[in-house]
Motif scaffolding. Structure first.
Motif, mmCIF file in Angstrom:
data_model
loop_
_atom_site.group_PDB
_atom_site.id
_atom_site.type_symbol
_atom_site.label_atom_id
_atom_site.label_comp_id
_atom_site.label_asym_id
_atom_site.label_seq_id
_atom_site.Cartn_x
_atom_site.Cartn_y
_atom_site.Cartn_z
ATOM 1 N N ALA A 101 4.611 5.047 8.106
ATOM 2 C CA ALA A 101 3.412 4.211 8.159
ATOM 3 C C ALA A 101 3.702 2.800 7.651
ATOM 4 C CB ALA A 101 2.291 4.853 7.349
ATOM 5 N N ILE A 102 4.461 2.705 6.580
ATOM 6 C CA ILE A 102 4.798 1.393 6.032
ATOM 7 C C ILE A 102 5.602 0.592 7.052
ATOM 8 C CG2 ILE A 102 6.095 0.179 4.241
ATOM 9 C CD1 ILE A 102 5.443 2.633 2.397
ATOM 10 N N ARG A 124 5.810 1.023 10.330
ATOM 11 C CA ARG A 124 4.984 0.724 11.509
ATOM 12 C C ARG A 124 4.064 -0.463 11.240
ATOM 13 N NH1 ARG A 124 2.276 5.131 11.719
ATOM 14 N NH2 ARG A 124 0.531 4.232 10.610
ATOM 15 N N ASP A 125 3.379 -0.449 10.101
ATOM 16 C CA ASP A 125 2.466 -1.536 9.764
ATOM 17 C C ASP A 125 3.206 -2.870 9.647
ATOM 18 O OD1 ASP A 125 0.418 0.303 9.739
ATOM 19 O OD2 ASP A 125 0.247 0.373 7.535
ATOM 20 N N MET A 126 4.397 -2.828 9.073
ATOM 21 C CA MET A 126 5.165 -4.062 8.912
ATOM 22 C C MET A 126 5.669 -4.574 10.266
ATOM 23 S SD MET A 126 7.195 -3.559 5.334
ATOM 24 C CE MET A 126 7.649 -5.300 5.258
ATOM 25 N N LYS A 127 6.105 -3.661 11.136
ATOM 26 C CA LYS A 127 6.539 -4.066 12.487
ATOM 27 C C LYS A 127 5.383 -4.695 13.245
ATOM 28 C CE LYS A 127 10.260 -0.727 12.885
ATOM 29 N NZ LYS A 127 10.692 0.565 13.404
ATOM 30 N N GLU A 128 4.214 -4.058 13.168
ATOM 31 C CA GLU A 128 3.025 -4.595 13.838
ATOM 32 C C GLU A 128 2.634 -5.949 13.260
ATOM 33 O OE1 GLU A 128 0.084 -1.494 13.548
ATOM 34 O OE2 GLU A 128 1.117 -0.243 15.030
ATOM 35 N N GLY A 129 2.954 -6.170 12.000
ATOM 36 C CA GLY A 129 2.673 -7.449 11.351
ATOM 37 C C GLY A 129 3.739 -8.500 11.611
ATOM 38 N N SER A 182 0.830 -1.192 0.000
ATOM 39 C CA SER A 182 0.000 0.000 0.000
ATOM 40 C C SER A 182 0.870 1.250 0.000
ATOM 41 C CB SER A 182 -0.915 -0.005 1.230
ATOM 42 O OG SER A 182 -0.135 0.078 2.399
ATOM 43 N N LYS A 187 7.034 -8.369 10.929
ATOM 44 C CA LYS A 187 8.125 -8.452 9.952
ATOM 45 C C LYS A 187 9.461 -8.100 10.607
ATOM 46 C CE LYS A 187 5.441 -9.485 6.521
ATOM 47 N NZ LYS A 187 5.436 -10.830 5.976
#
Length: 158
Positions: A8-9, A11-16, A2, A18
């Motif tokens: 943001a990218i 953060r989202d990946m860390k939360e996922g 996305s 990765k």
């Protein structure tokens, strides 16, 4: 992936769940098509060390901005003997001048591909480069493949 800011990218990946290496590689991919701007380090314009510094910063969660030579001497300090040693690592290819100074860096995205932010690219390059392409483009320089060296933990830095 996305669209969005590097913050943001990451953060989202860390939360996922990765890993830093996965985040670094994905962020490098987000720079494909970014115009070359000397001294730049963002998605609106970047140079080689700005791209790698920004991706490394977001992957590790600490701010850094340095030159290609600074990345070579201070961060990517582990030599890799082959492309196989780059897989799963935070890695980069460096091109050194005759004095041994790194004058260009390109971040390793995995699967043999590099994100190359360079003034010699024609137009906005939207696809990554293979190592053999980079070796041809920078044939007057000495290539070095390196992985991220030991980095201090956040706790040790505080």
């Amino acid at each position: 992936m996305s669209t969005g800011t590097l913050d943001a990218i990451a953060r989202d990946m860390k939360e996922g769940g990765k890993s830093p290496a996965e985040i670094y590689a994905a962020l490098l991919g987000s720079f494909l098509g970014t115009p070359y701007v000397w001294g730049g380090s963002g998605l609106l314009g970047t140079d080689c060390s700005g791209c790698v510094s920004a991706c490394l910063s977001h992957a590790l969660g600490r701010t850094l901005r340095t030159t290609a030579d600074g990345l070579y001497r201070q961060h990517f300090t582990q030599d890799a003997g082959s492309m196989d040693q780059l897989e799963g690592s935070i890695a980069a290819a460096f091109f050194l001048d005759k004095s041994g100074k790194a004058v260009h860096v390109t971040g390793y995205m995995g699967n043999g591909l590099f994100a190359n932010a360079s003034s010699i690219e024609q137009g906005r390059r939207t696809s990554p480069r293979h190592l053999d392409e980079l070796l041809s483009m920078y044939r007057s320089f000495v290539p070095r493949l390196r992985t991220l060296g030991r980095t201090p933990s956040k706790e040790a830095a505080q």
